[in-house]
Enzyme design. Structure first.
Site, PDB file in Angstrom:
ATOM      1  N   PRO A   1      -0.463  -1.911  11.035  1.00 10.50           N
ATOM      2  CA  PRO A   1      -1.754  -2.465  11.469  1.00 10.50           C
ATOM      3  C   PRO A   1      -2.527  -2.965  10.256  1.00 10.50           C
ATOM      4  CG  PRO A   1      -1.828  -0.065  11.472  1.00 10.50           C
ATOM      5  CD  PRO A   1      -0.430  -0.437  11.096  1.00 10.50           C
ATOM      6  N   MET A   2      -2.904  -4.235  10.274  1.00  6.35           N
ATOM      7  CA  MET A   2      -3.637  -4.826   9.144  1.00  6.35           C
ATOM      8  C   MET A   2      -4.854  -5.572   9.677  1.00  6.35           C
ATOM      9  SD  MET A   2      -0.503  -6.252   6.761  1.00  6.35           S
ATOM     10  CE  MET A   2       0.440  -6.930   8.146  1.00  6.35           C
TER      11      MET A   2
ATOM     12  N   CYS B   1      -7.024   3.695   5.834  1.00  7.23           N
ATOM     13  CA  CYS B   1      -7.706   2.505   5.307  1.00  7.23           C
ATOM     14  C   CYS B   1      -8.546   2.873   4.086  1.00  7.23           C
ATOM     15  CB  CYS B   1      -8.588   1.876   6.376  1.00  7.23           C
ATOM     16  SG  CYS B   1      -9.472   0.411   5.758  1.00  7.23           S
TER      17      CYS B   1
ATOM     18  N   LYS C   1      -1.535   7.276  10.912  1.00 13.45           N
ATOM     19  CA  LYS C   1      -1.155   6.602   9.669  1.00 13.45           C
ATOM     20  C   LYS C   1      -2.128   7.056   8.585  1.00 13.45           C
ATOM     21  CE  LYS C   1      -0.024   2.176   7.560  1.00 13.45           C
ATOM     22  NZ  LYS C   1      -0.863   2.154   6.354  1.00 13.45           N
TER      23      LYS C   1
ATOM     24  N   ASN D   1       5.882   3.845   4.172  1.00 12.41           N
ATOM     25  CA  ASN D   1       5.184   2.561   4.063  1.00 12.41           C
ATOM     26  C   ASN D   1       4.760   2.349   2.616  1.00 12.41           C
ATOM     27  OD1 ASN D   1       1.865   1.498   4.610  1.00 12.41           O
ATOM     28  ND2 ASN D   1       3.610   0.180   4.963  1.00 12.41           N
ATOM     29  N   GLY D   2       4.913   1.108   2.154  1.00 14.61           N
ATOM     30  CA  GLY D   2       4.450   0.776   0.811  1.00 14.61           C
ATOM     31  C   GLY D   2       5.495   0.086  -0.038  1.00 14.61           C
ATOM     32  N   ASP D   3       5.260  -1.188  -0.352  1.00 18.55           N
ATOM     33  CA  ASP D   3       6.060  -1.956  -1.315  1.00 18.55           C
ATOM     34  C   ASP D   3       7.466  -2.328  -0.845  1.00 18.55           C
ATOM     35  OD1 ASP D   3       3.844  -1.642  -2.859  1.00 18.55           O
ATOM     36  OD2 ASP D   3       4.796  -0.406  -4.407  1.00 18.55           O
TER      37      ASP D   3
ATOM     38  N   GLY E   1       4.023  -3.984   6.030  1.00 15.87           N
ATOM     39  CA  GLY E   1       2.736  -4.638   6.193  1.00 15.87           C
ATOM     40  C   GLY E   1       2.668  -5.945   5.444  1.00 15.87           C
TER      41      GLY E   1
END
Length: 346
Positions: A18-19, A102, A141, A204-206, A228
Site C-alpha cells: 500500500p502506497m 508509515c 504492516k 518488504n524493502g529494496d 512497493g
C-alpha cells in the site's frame, strides 16, 4: 499454499504494498495484470472515514477483478480504529490491514503509523480493538522499530499474533530511517524463524530484481515478498520474479508495445475512476517511469504531459509505438522511487 485466514494464496506470493498517492485502482489494475497475488489500497485515515471525508471514502473503492484485496487503515485511537473497521467491513474486502509502518511526519508524529512503534502496549490494544470489530482477517504492516535503540519487531510479532492477526508484513527499516540506507532483513528472518510464530511473514524493502527476491526467499525463509517502490513504473517486476523463482531464467524486459499498452490501460482506468480532468493530470507523473530507457523519449514525454484530452494522448502513444517498433529493450536496473521524499523525517 499460503493462507491468511480463509484466503489462499499461491506458494511464495508477491504482494503489492500500500502506497499513498500510488496504490489506487488504476495502478493496481496494471499490477494485477502482471502477477501481483495480493494487493492493498492506499492507507485510509480512521478519522477520515468516521468524518465521511470524501477522499477517505473514495479509497474504499475496490473491484472484483482485484481480489484478493485488502483495505488498509491507520490511526492512534482504539475507538476510532474499531469504528473504521466496522465501516470497512461493509465494503467486503478480503482482509483488513492496519498500518503501523508509515514513517512520514504528518502520520508518525501524531501517534499513528510507525509512531505507534514507540508504545507496543498501545499497538496491541489498537490491534485488538480492530480484530474484535470485524469479521475480516486482520493483518499488519510495520517496521523493525522506531530507531536503532528500539528494534522490537520480535516482541511485536508475538504479541500481535496473540491478539489475532493472520499475517504480518515487515519493512526492513526503522521509522527514523524513512527509506534511506539499505533495508536490513536479518530481523525479518528472525521473526519468520521464531518457533512461536505461526502466521505468514512477508518481507518488504529494496526488492528490485528477480535475483534478489529469490536470494532473500532462500536466505530468510519468508512466506512471500511485498513490493512497493520497485513496481512504480515497472509492474512487470511481479511476472519477472515469478518466472525466475519457477525456472531460474530471466525474462527479457518488456517490449515497447508492452510498455505503451500498460500506459494506455493505466490512463483508461485513471480517467474512468477519477474523471477526465483529474485522471489525465495525475497520469503525467507516470509517463517518465513507464517510458524510461527509450532513446530520445524526452520529446514525446513533453507532449504527453502538456496534453489535456485523452484522444491526443493516445495518438502520441501510437506515435511512440510506430517510432520505436522493433527496438530491443535493454534490461536496466529498476529504480526504487522515493515517493515520500518530500516529507520531512523530524
Amino acid at each position: 499454499m499460503v493462507n491468511i485466514g480463509n484466503i489462499s494464496l499461491p506458494d511464495f506470493p508477491l504482494l503489492l504494498a500500500p502506497m499513498e498517492d500510488v496504490s489506487d485502482p488504476p495502478f493496481r489494475a496494471v499490477c494485477k495484470d502482471n502477477g501481483a497475488d495480493l494487493m492493498y489500497t492506499e492507507f485510509i485515515s480512521s478519522e477520515g472515514l468516521i468524518r465521511d471525508a470524501i477522499k477517505s471514502r473514495r479509497k474504499l473503492d475496490i473491484f472484483d477483478y482485484e481480489r484478493p484485496i485488502g483495505i488498509q487503515i491507520f490511526g492512534g485511537d482504539e475507538d476510532s480504529l474499531a469504528m473504521a473497521a466496522r465501516i470497512v467491513d461493509v465494503t467486503q474486502p478480503d482482509l483488513l490491514d492496519i498500518n503501523f509502518g508509515c514513517p512520514v511526519k504528518k502520520v508518525a508524529l501524531k501517534g499513528a503509523g510507525a509512531g505507534v512503534l514507540k508504545d507496543i502496549d498501545l499497538m496491541v490494544r489498537l490491534t485488538d480493538a480492530v480484530v474484535r470489530s470485524t469479521s475480516l482477517p486482520v493483518t499488519v504492516k510495520t517496521r523493525l522499530g522506531w530507531d536503532d535503540s528500539m528494534l522490537n519487531i520480535e516482541e511485536v510479532a508475538e504479541r500481535l499474533q496473540d491478539v489475532g492477526i493472520k499475517a504480518l508484513a515487515i519493512h526492513g527499516r526503522t521509522r527514523c530511517q524513512m527509506y534511506k540506507g539499505e533495508a536490513d532483513w536479518t530481523l525479518i528472518g528472525k521473526v519468520k524463524n521464531n518457533p512461536r510464530i505461526r502466521i505468514p511473514i512477508f518481507g518488504n524493502g529494496d526488492i528490485d530484481s528477480p535475483q534478489k527476491a529469490l536470494e532473500y526467499k532462500n536466505r530468510y525463509g519468508v512466506d512471500g515478498i511485498m513490493i512497493g517502490r520497485a513496481a512504480i513504473g515497472y509492474p512487470w517486476i511481479f511476472r519477472e520474479i515469478k518466472h525466475f523463482v519457477q525456472t531460474g531464467t530471466v525474462l527479457p524486459p518488456p517490449t515497447v508495445e508492452e510498455r505503451v499498452n500498460v500506459v494506455r490501460k493505466h490512463l483508461q482506468k485513471s480517467v474512468e475512476w477519477k474523471g477526465a480532468i483529474v485522471g489525465i493530470n495525475e497520469m503525467r507523473r507516470h509517463y517518465a517511469n513507464y517510458l524510461k530507457g527509450l532513446p530520445n523519449i524526452k520529446e514525446y514525454r513533453s507532449k504527453l504531459v502538456r496534453l489535456t484530452e485523452e484522444a491526443p494522448i493516445r495518438e502520441v502513444l501510437d506515435e511512440i509505438i510506430e517510432k520505436y517498433s522493433g527496438l530491443e529493450m535493454q534490461a536496466t536496473p529498476i529504480e526504487l522511487i522515493n515517493y515520500h521524499e518530500k516529507c520531512p523525517v523530524n
